[in-house]
Write a protein that holds these residues in place. Sequence first.
Motif, PDB file in Angstrom:
ATOM      1  N   LEU A  88       1.002  -1.266   0.240  1.00 36.25           N
ATOM      2  CA  LEU A  88       0.043   0.120  -0.098  1.00 36.25           C
ATOM      3  C   LEU A  88       0.857   1.400  -0.038  1.00 36.25           C
ATOM      4  O   LEU A  88       0.542   2.321  -0.685  1.00 36.25           O
ATOM      5  CB  LEU A  88      -0.761  -0.076   1.180  1.00 36.25           C
ATOM      6  CG  LEU A  88      -1.900   1.200   1.470  1.00 36.25           C
ATOM      7  CD1 LEU A  88      -2.751   1.213   0.336  1.00 36.25           C
ATOM      8  CD2 LEU A  88      -2.836   1.023   2.669  1.00 36.25           C
ATOM      9  N   LEU A 109      -4.461 -13.965  11.732  1.00 34.04           N
ATOM     10  CA  LEU A 109      -5.927 -13.694  11.422  1.00 34.04           C
ATOM     11  C   LEU A 109      -6.450 -14.960  11.280  1.00 34.04           C
ATOM     12  O   LEU A 109      -6.046 -15.932  10.958  1.00 34.04           O
ATOM     13  CB  LEU A 109      -6.169 -12.443  10.477  1.00 34.04           C
ATOM     14  CG  LEU A 109      -5.657 -11.347  10.557  1.00 34.04           C
ATOM     15  CD1 LEU A 109      -5.738 -10.408   9.256  1.00 34.04           C
ATOM     16  CD2 LEU A 109      -6.332 -10.609  11.731  1.00 34.04           C
ATOM     17  N   GLY A 130       3.970   1.608  -1.026  1.00 35.26           N
ATOM     18  CA  GLY A 130       4.381   1.878  -2.304  1.00 35.26           C
ATOM     19  C   GLY A 130       3.500   2.285  -3.454  1.00 35.26           C
ATOM     20  O   GLY A 130       3.832   3.343  -4.083  1.00 35.26           O
ATOM     21  N   LEU A 156       3.592 -11.141   7.095  1.00 37.87           N
ATOM     22  CA  LEU A 156       4.944 -10.747   7.507  1.00 37.87           C
ATOM     23  C   LEU A 156       5.024  -9.335   7.559  1.00 37.87           C
ATOM     24  O   LEU A 156       4.357  -8.554   6.483  1.00 37.87           O
ATOM     25  CB  LEU A 156       5.928 -11.219   6.334  1.00 37.87           C
ATOM     26  CG  LEU A 156       6.254 -12.694   6.343  1.00 37.87           C
ATOM     27  CD1 LEU A 156       7.214 -12.909   5.084  1.00 37.87           C
ATOM     28  CD2 LEU A 156       7.117 -12.976   7.507  1.00 37.87           C
ATOM     29  N   HIS A 186       1.720  -9.330   0.262  1.00 34.76           N
ATOM     30  CA  HIS A 186       2.254  -9.103   1.745  1.00 34.76           C
ATOM     31  C   HIS A 186       1.405  -8.504   2.596  1.00 34.76           C
ATOM     32  O   HIS A 186       0.259  -8.322   2.244  1.00 34.76           O
ATOM     33  CB  HIS A 186       3.994  -8.952   1.731  1.00 34.76           C
ATOM     34  CG  HIS A 186       4.606  -9.873   1.106  1.00 34.76           C
ATOM     35  ND1 HIS A 186       4.949 -11.415   1.702  1.00 34.76           N
ATOM     36  CD2 HIS A 186       5.382 -10.140   0.050  1.00 34.76           C
ATOM     37  CE1 HIS A 186       5.639 -11.881   0.743  1.00 34.76           C
ATOM     38  NE2 HIS A 186       5.806 -11.470  -0.125  1.00 34.76           N
ATOM     39  N   GLY A 190       3.104  -3.328  12.687  1.00 36.82           N
ATOM     40  CA  GLY A 190       1.776  -4.036  12.725  1.00 36.82           C
ATOM     41  C   GLY A 190       0.554  -2.941  12.710  1.00 36.82           C
ATOM     42  O   GLY A 190      -0.622  -3.439  12.939  1.00 36.82           O
ATOM     43  N   ARG A 210      12.480  -8.172  -8.711  1.00 34.33           N
ATOM     44  CA  ARG A 210      13.176  -7.964  -7.494  1.00 34.33           C
ATOM     45  C   ARG A 210      14.521  -7.029  -7.434  1.00 34.33           C
ATOM     46  O   ARG A 210      15.354  -7.394  -8.357  1.00 34.33           O
ATOM     47  CB  ARG A 210      13.685  -9.507  -7.145  1.00 34.33           C
ATOM     48  CG  ARG A 210      14.399  -9.470  -5.722  1.00 34.33           C
ATOM     49  CD  ARG A 210      14.757 -10.983  -5.484  1.00 34.33           C
ATOM     50  NE  ARG A 210      13.617 -11.932  -5.467  1.00 34.33           N
ATOM     51  CZ  ARG A 210      12.971 -12.350  -4.307  1.00 34.33           C
ATOM     52  NH1 ARG A 210      13.408 -11.760  -3.180  1.00 34.33           N
ATOM     53  NH2 ARG A 210      11.822 -13.082  -4.156  1.00 34.33           N
ATOM     54  N   LEU A 222       8.554  -1.471  -8.336  1.00 32.16           N
ATOM     55  CA  LEU A 222       9.245  -2.806  -8.574  1.00 32.16           C
ATOM     56  C   LEU A 222       8.729  -3.477  -7.664  1.00 32.16           C
ATOM     57  O   LEU A 222       9.063  -3.252  -6.215  1.00 32.16           O
ATOM     58  CB  LEU A 222      10.726  -2.624  -8.770  1.00 32.16           C
ATOM     59  CG  LEU A 222      11.313  -1.435  -9.754  1.00 32.16           C
ATOM     60  CD1 LEU A 222      13.109  -1.464  -9.659  1.00 32.16           C
ATOM     61  CD2 LEU A 222      10.874  -2.020 -11.249  1.00 32.16           C
TER      62      LEU A 222
HETATM   63  C1  LIG Z   1      -2.152 -10.192   9.742  1.00 35.53           C
HETATM   64  C2  LIG Z   1      -1.730  -8.785   9.954  1.00 35.53           C
HETATM   65  C3  LIG Z   1      -2.612  -7.829  10.268  1.00 35.53           C
HETATM   66  C4  LIG Z   1      -2.729  -6.308  10.262  1.00 35.53           C
HETATM   67  N1  LIG Z   1      -3.587  -5.400  10.768  1.00 35.53           N
HETATM   68  C5  LIG Z   1      -3.573  -4.142  10.725  1.00 35.53           C
HETATM   69  C6  LIG Z   1      -4.656  -3.427  10.911  1.00 35.53           C
HETATM   70  O1  LIG Z   1      -5.792  -3.781  11.180  1.00 35.53           O
HETATM   71  N2  LIG Z   1      -4.544  -2.086  10.798  1.00 35.53           N
HETATM   72  C7  LIG Z   1      -3.414  -1.415  10.581  1.00 35.53           C
HETATM   73  O2  LIG Z   1      -3.264  -0.374  10.347  1.00 35.53           O
HETATM   74  N3  LIG Z   1      -2.065  -2.204  10.311  1.00 35.53           N
HETATM   75  C8  LIG Z   1      -2.398  -3.460  10.168  1.00 35.53           C
HETATM   76  N4  LIG Z   1      -1.303  -4.475   9.938  1.00 35.53           N
HETATM   77  C9  LIG Z   1      -0.136  -3.700   9.393  1.00 35.53           C
HETATM   78  C10 LIG Z   1      -0.020  -3.283   7.942  1.00 35.53           C
HETATM   79  O3  LIG Z   1      -0.706  -4.543   7.068  1.00 35.53           O
HETATM   80  C11 LIG Z   1       1.501  -2.916   7.324  1.00 35.53           C
HETATM   81  O4  LIG Z   1       1.814  -1.904   8.363  1.00 35.53           O
HETATM   82  C12 LIG Z   1       0.973  -2.511   6.082  1.00 35.53           C
HETATM   83  O5  LIG Z   1       0.404  -3.066   5.088  1.00 35.53           O
HETATM   84  C13 LIG Z   1       2.743  -2.088   5.497  1.00 35.53           C
HETATM   85  O6  LIG Z   1       2.587  -1.844   4.102  1.00 35.53           O
HETATM   86  P1  LIG Z   1       3.979  -1.562   3.244  1.00 35.53           P
HETATM   87  O7  LIG Z   1       3.480  -1.375   1.798  1.00 35.53           O
HETATM   88  O8  LIG Z   1       5.079  -1.032   4.084  1.00 35.53           O
HETATM   89  O9  LIG Z   1       4.590  -3.078   3.181  1.00 35.53           O
HETATM   90  P2  LIG Z   1       4.082  -4.454   2.329  1.00 35.53           P
HETATM   91  O10 LIG Z   1       2.565  -4.506   2.243  1.00 35.53           O
HETATM   92  O11 LIG Z   1       4.725  -5.737   3.199  1.00 35.53           O
HETATM   93  O12 LIG Z   1       4.797  -4.382   1.002  1.00 35.53           O
HETATM   94  C14 LIG Z   1       6.378  -4.360   0.808  1.00 35.53           C
HETATM   95  C15 LIG Z   1       6.523  -4.952  -0.365  1.00 35.53           C
HETATM   96  O13 LIG Z   1       7.848  -4.651  -0.801  1.00 35.53           O
HETATM   97  C16 LIG Z   1       8.163  -5.780  -1.567  1.00 35.53           C
HETATM   98  N5  LIG Z   1       9.662  -5.949  -1.557  1.00 35.53           N
HETATM   99  C17 LIG Z   1      10.433  -6.110  -0.635  1.00 35.53           C
HETATM  100  N6  LIG Z   1      11.707  -5.979  -1.045  1.00 35.53           N
HETATM  101  C18 LIG Z   1      11.846  -6.087  -2.329  1.00 35.53           C
HETATM  102  C19 LIG Z   1      12.873  -5.823  -3.094  1.00 35.53           C
HETATM  103  N7  LIG Z   1      14.091  -5.986  -3.086  1.00 35.53           N
HETATM  104  N8  LIG Z   1      12.303  -5.951  -4.511  1.00 35.53           N
HETATM  105  C20 LIG Z   1      11.211  -5.817  -4.837  1.00 35.53           C
HETATM  106  N9  LIG Z   1       9.909  -5.811  -4.335  1.00 35.53           N
HETATM  107  C21 LIG Z   1      10.501  -5.825  -2.670  1.00 35.53           C
HETATM  108  C22 LIG Z   1       7.437  -6.800  -0.771  1.00 35.53           C
HETATM  109  O14 LIG Z   1       7.434  -8.136  -1.867  1.00 35.53           O
HETATM  110  C23 LIG Z   1       6.070  -6.178  -0.411  1.00 35.53           C
HETATM  111  O15 LIG Z   1       5.109  -6.530  -1.396  1.00 35.53           O
HETATM  112  C24 LIG Z   1      -1.503  -5.885   9.860  1.00 35.53           C
HETATM  113  C25 LIG Z   1      -0.186  -6.461   9.331  1.00 35.53           C
HETATM  114  C26 LIG Z   1      -0.562  -8.063   9.456  1.00 35.53           C
HETATM  115  C27 LIG Z   1       0.600  -9.034   8.565  1.00 35.53           C
END
Ligand SMILES: Cc1cc2nc3c(=O)[nH]c(=O)nc-3n(C[C@H](O)[C@H](O)[C@H](O)COP(=O)(O)OP(=O)(O)OC[C@H]3O[C@@H](n4cnc5c(N)ncnc54)[C@H](O)[C@@H]3O)c2cc1C
Length: 383
Positions: A13, A229, A15, A310, A40, A338, A176, A32
């Motif tokens: 989300l 969950l 990104g 994760l 994830h 989280g 990647r 990317l």
């Molecule tokens: C089970 C669960 C329940 C949760 N419930 C809540 C909630 O109710 N409310 C709330 O506010 N938050 C909640 N969270 C937390 C929330 O989901 C995360 O904080 C948020 O989605 C993080 O988003 P992100 O984009 O940083 O990470 P991600 O969604 O993990 O995205 C990061 C992406 O980067 C990609 N990536 C990493 N390294 C590379 C690379 N070298 N090259 C290319 N791609 C790469 C990965 O594949 C991944 O898709 C929960 C989390 C989990 C796991």
Amino acid sequence: MTRTDVIVIGGGLHGCCTALHLARRGLRPIVLEKNTVGRHASGVNAGGVRQLMRHTAEIPLSMAAMAAWETLAETLGPELAANCGFVGGVGQIGIAQSAQEMDWCHERVAEMHALGYDFEEVIDQEELRRLVPSVADICRGGLVSRRDGHANPFRTTQSFRRRAEQLGARILERTRVIGLEQGDGGWTVTTDNGVFRADIVVNCGGAWAWQAGAMVGEGFPKSHFASTLMVTSRMPHFIDPVVIGIDRVLSFKQTEAGTVVIGGGILGDPDLDEETAETVADRMMESAETVYEFFPILRKATIVRTWAGLEALMPDIIPVIGPSRVARGLWHAFGFSGHGFQLGPIVGSVLADLILDGESPIPLDAFSPSRFTAEGKLKPQAH
Ligand SMILES: Cc1cc2nc3c(=O)[nH]c(=O)nc-3n(C[C@H](O)[C@H](O)[C@H](O)COP(=O)(O)OP(=O)(O)OC[C@H]3O[C@@H](n4cnc5c(N)ncnc54)[C@H](O)[C@@H]3O)c2cc1C
């Protein structure tokens, strides 16, 4: 070799939202993503949109995020906004069972008032029962944030992705990032699907974000965890607010379809290398027992599925948002520990402000990458 303005690492989300806001400001971002968009944490989380009980450093950002949730149609257009399934104003409630938890609620609200925030209120048992008639008698009251709610995480991430694409961003899945190098012509981003050149790189890599840091010699904590969950089969409608525990492990909400999504901090087994996480049945039982105790109606529920996701974990439980401390033109937004879904609609906009204007109206000092040492440990004064 593909040349562009900005490379965003990670199609979660954050990104996708970053790409959206950078594209809106006239840049040509390429996202990317090593797996698929939303694969994830962003696609599998509980969907809680919660200002309640946040770390005080996160409150200005969380309040700005709440305003962004409430005006999603301005950012995404009406159809993509509706696709997010955002339900606001139902409230999130922290349920207190013990006198100590009630005392904590009063202390928390006093602290919030002292900081100038009034969106958390202590509620007694009568008000709790009015808001949540199905709650058990052992629950004494709690803390409510009435504007809070929930949304559909996978559809929200896809909506931000689609809008970013409509505005001109490109999203490359199964790509990647394996190398980052800065030279005279800007950044060279090496992937298993080609080489890219860009002036700016934004690291939204979630649980793997520390790896992009390591590629430029910038240490961050490598810690992560698997949050779990479970979901029930459909039940007749019985609750509107999202409920969470204060000291007890509890969190659930009922979706529009009638299913109940139950979580609340029960840990699964993470495997960062295999890029997966598994639930552990015995621990899920413990979570279910608290839910049954507080909400006897759920004894009739059938659990149909469990899963885990994760997530990066920072030692101070707040994210990293800001410029790299070792390289110009590299920005970080990860480590949401989280609770980053609620912040989803705002962090990308804040990053676009930082990158293009050099400042943000929202206080961000607490999230600075410079709070870590070269080895990736929290500096003593930052504790
Ligand atoms: C089970 C669960 C329940 C949760 N419930 C809540 C909630 O109710 N409310 C709330 O506010 N938050 C909640 N969270 C937390 C929330 O989901 C995360 O904080 C948020 O989605 C993080 O988003 P992100 O984009 O940083 O990470 P991600 O969604 O993990 O995205 C990061 C992406 O980067 C990609 N990536 C990493 N390294 C590379 C690379 N070298 N090259 C290319 N791609 C790469 C990965 O594949 C991944 O898709 C929960 C989390 C989990 C796991």
